[in-house]
Design an enzyme around this catalytic site. Structure first.
Site, PDB file in Angstrom:
ATOM      1  N   ASP A  44      41.277  35.976  31.427  1.00  0.00           N
ATOM      2  CA  ASP A  44      40.980  34.587  31.100  1.00  0.00           C
ATOM      3  C   ASP A  44      39.998  34.510  29.936  1.00  0.00           C
ATOM      4  O   ASP A  44      39.700  33.422  29.435  1.00  0.00           O
ATOM      5  CB  ASP A  44      40.477  33.820  32.323  1.00  0.00           C
ATOM      6  CG  ASP A  44      39.261  34.442  32.978  1.00  0.00           C
ATOM      7  OD1 ASP A  44      38.737  35.443  32.449  1.00  0.00           O
ATOM      8  OD2 ASP A  44      38.823  33.919  34.021  1.00  0.00           O
ATOM      9  N   SER A  45      39.550  35.666  29.466  1.00  0.00           N
ATOM     10  CA  SER A  45      38.776  35.744  28.220  1.00  0.00           C
ATOM     11  C   SER A  45      39.573  35.195  27.049  1.00  0.00           C
ATOM     12  O   SER A  45      39.010  34.895  25.994  1.00  0.00           O
ATOM     13  CB  SER A  45      38.361  37.195  27.945  1.00  0.00           C
ATOM     14  OG  SER A  45      39.467  38.077  28.050  1.00  0.00           O
ATOM     15  N   ASP A  83      44.605  37.876  35.143  1.00  0.00           N
ATOM     16  CA  ASP A  83      43.478  37.171  35.738  1.00  0.00           C
ATOM     17  C   ASP A  83      43.932  35.896  36.437  1.00  0.00           C
ATOM     18  O   ASP A  83      44.778  35.162  35.911  1.00  0.00           O
ATOM     19  CB  ASP A  83      42.470  36.776  34.645  1.00  0.00           C
ATOM     20  CG  ASP A  83      41.237  37.652  34.643  1.00  0.00           C
ATOM     21  OD1 ASP A  83      40.947  38.289  35.670  1.00  0.00           O
ATOM     22  OD2 ASP A  83      40.543  37.692  33.602  1.00  0.00           O
ATOM     23  N   LYS A 113      44.019  39.756  39.311  1.00  0.00           N
ATOM     24  CA  LYS A 113      42.583  40.026  39.446  1.00  0.00           C
ATOM     25  C   LYS A 113      41.853  38.720  39.741  1.00  0.00           C
ATOM     26  O   LYS A 113      42.130  37.703  39.118  1.00  0.00           O
ATOM     27  CB  LYS A 113      42.004  40.647  38.174  1.00  0.00           C
ATOM     28  CG  LYS A 113      40.499  40.957  38.281  1.00  0.00           C
ATOM     29  CD  LYS A 113      39.989  41.729  37.075  1.00  0.00           C
ATOM     30  CE  LYS A 113      39.792  40.832  35.873  1.00  0.00           C
ATOM     31  NZ  LYS A 113      38.724  39.808  36.079  1.00  0.00           N
ATOM     32  N   GLU A 115      37.766  37.089  40.742  1.00  0.00           N
ATOM     33  CA  GLU A 115      36.341  37.363  40.718  1.00  0.00           C
ATOM     34  C   GLU A 115      35.684  37.005  42.044  1.00  0.00           C
ATOM     35  O   GLU A 115      36.079  36.053  42.714  1.00  0.00           O
ATOM     36  CB  GLU A 115      35.669  36.553  39.600  1.00  0.00           C
ATOM     37  CG  GLU A 115      36.181  36.888  38.214  1.00  0.00           C
ATOM     38  CD  GLU A 115      35.539  36.050  37.133  1.00  0.00           C
ATOM     39  OE1 GLU A 115      35.940  36.209  35.967  1.00  0.00           O
ATOM     40  OE2 GLU A 115      34.640  35.228  37.439  1.00  0.00           O
ATOM     41  N   GLU A 182      31.114  44.514  36.239  1.00  0.00           N
ATOM     42  CA  GLU A 182      30.719  43.987  34.930  1.00  0.00           C
ATOM     43  C   GLU A 182      29.214  43.758  34.862  1.00  0.00           C
ATOM     44  O   GLU A 182      28.629  43.119  35.735  1.00  0.00           O
ATOM     45  CB  GLU A 182      31.447  42.683  34.624  1.00  0.00           C
ATOM     46  CG  GLU A 182      31.062  42.100  33.260  1.00  0.00           C
ATOM     47  CD  GLU A 182      31.976  41.011  32.768  1.00  0.00           C
ATOM     48  OE1 GLU A 182      31.710  40.476  31.679  1.00  0.00           O
ATOM     49  OE2 GLU A 182      32.963  40.683  33.467  1.00  0.00           O
TER      50      GLU A 182
END
EC number: 2.1.2.11
Length: 275
Positions: A44-45, A83, A113, A115, A182
């Protein structure tokens, strides 16, 4: 050899370091795949490096599916991880399974993925039960940037460090096949990597992790807005691209480009008949 969630776990058993990069389009994915990188994260970056947002929070499921589909067309042997964007899984277990399924079915990713630590373990369990491999992500989780008060190193004090260790063990127990660490202190990340059996993929977490991941625009020097401390630039493509674009402008204005070799011919006989 095709990289899979299984081969990632096998690499840790063999003490072989894993490599991952981000990608958001077919052409980049194809180059990364041909280089032999183990995994591609369609992160999602993309909200920041592709779409120009200040953070990742504006990225939608439609954005992720669109870019993931492009990447999977170019990645033949590289594991493609997609993501789950902000609010695609936080709302409920049901939503998390449905949206994970969309990334697999519509985006053609092999893995999703998400978070978070202990608080998302119920979602991880449900997604894994739906036969979808999950990569977890703890430490600095960009979707929680407002809660953290910015992009800051996590786990620096005793309680925070213990919480990260608990989170790593919890996501492993929930069924995650790997976990991203991270912005975690190097020695803590090394300790976590030894404490759990699944691979740890570090980004700003030191060399003790089982693998590494970087945003490809960062490591190629293409994203000038901000460069994290943990990034090593392997090239400065922003500068090289600027030179090429400037040269192109000059040659077009001076009549140098396009030259005869860049055009197509028509016979004089045909040309004469046009007058």
């Amino acid at each position: 050899m095709k990289n899979t969630a299984v081969t990632f776990k096998e690499s840790k058993l063999r003490n072989e370091k894993l490599t991952m990069l981000t990608a958001y389009d077919y052409s980049t994915a194809k180059i990364i795949d041909e280089a032999g990188i183990n995994g591609i994260l369609v992160g999602d970056s993309l909200g920041m490096v592709c779409l120009g947002h200040e953070d990742t929070l504006s990225v939608t499921m439609e954005d992720m599916i669109h870019h993931t589909r492009a990447v999977t067309r170019g990645a033949k042997n590289t594991l493609v991880v997609a993501d789950m964007p902000f609010m695609s899984y936080q709302t409920s277990v049901y939503d998390s399974v449905v949206n994970a399924g969309r990334l697999i079915k519509e985006g053609r990713a092999q893995v999703v993925k998400l978070e978070g630590g202990i608080e998302v373990c119920d979602k991880i369990e449900a997604i894994v039960k739906a036969s979808i491999p999950v990569m977890a992500h703890i430490g600095l989780t960009p979707q929680s940037v407002n809660a953290f008060g910015g992009f800051k190193v996590q786990g620096k004090d005793k309680e925070a460090a213990k919480e990260l260790i608990r989170a790593a063990k919890a996501v492993e127990k929930a069924g995650a096949f790997a976990v991203v660490l991270e912005c975690v202190p190097t020695k803590l990340a090394e300790l976590i990597s030894k404490e759990i059996s699944i691979p740890t993929i570090g980004i700003g977490a030191g060399a003790g992790c089982d693998g590494q991941i970087l945003v490809y625009q960062d490591m190629l020097g293409m994203y000038s807005d901000f460069t994290p401390k943990f990034v090593k630039k392997y090239a400065n493509l922003s500068e090289e691209m600027n030179k090429a674009f400037t040269k192109y402008i000059e040659e077009v204005k001076d009549g140098v480009f396009p030259g005869p070799e860049h055009g197509f011919k028509i016979s004089d006989d045909v040309l004469e008949k046009l007058y």
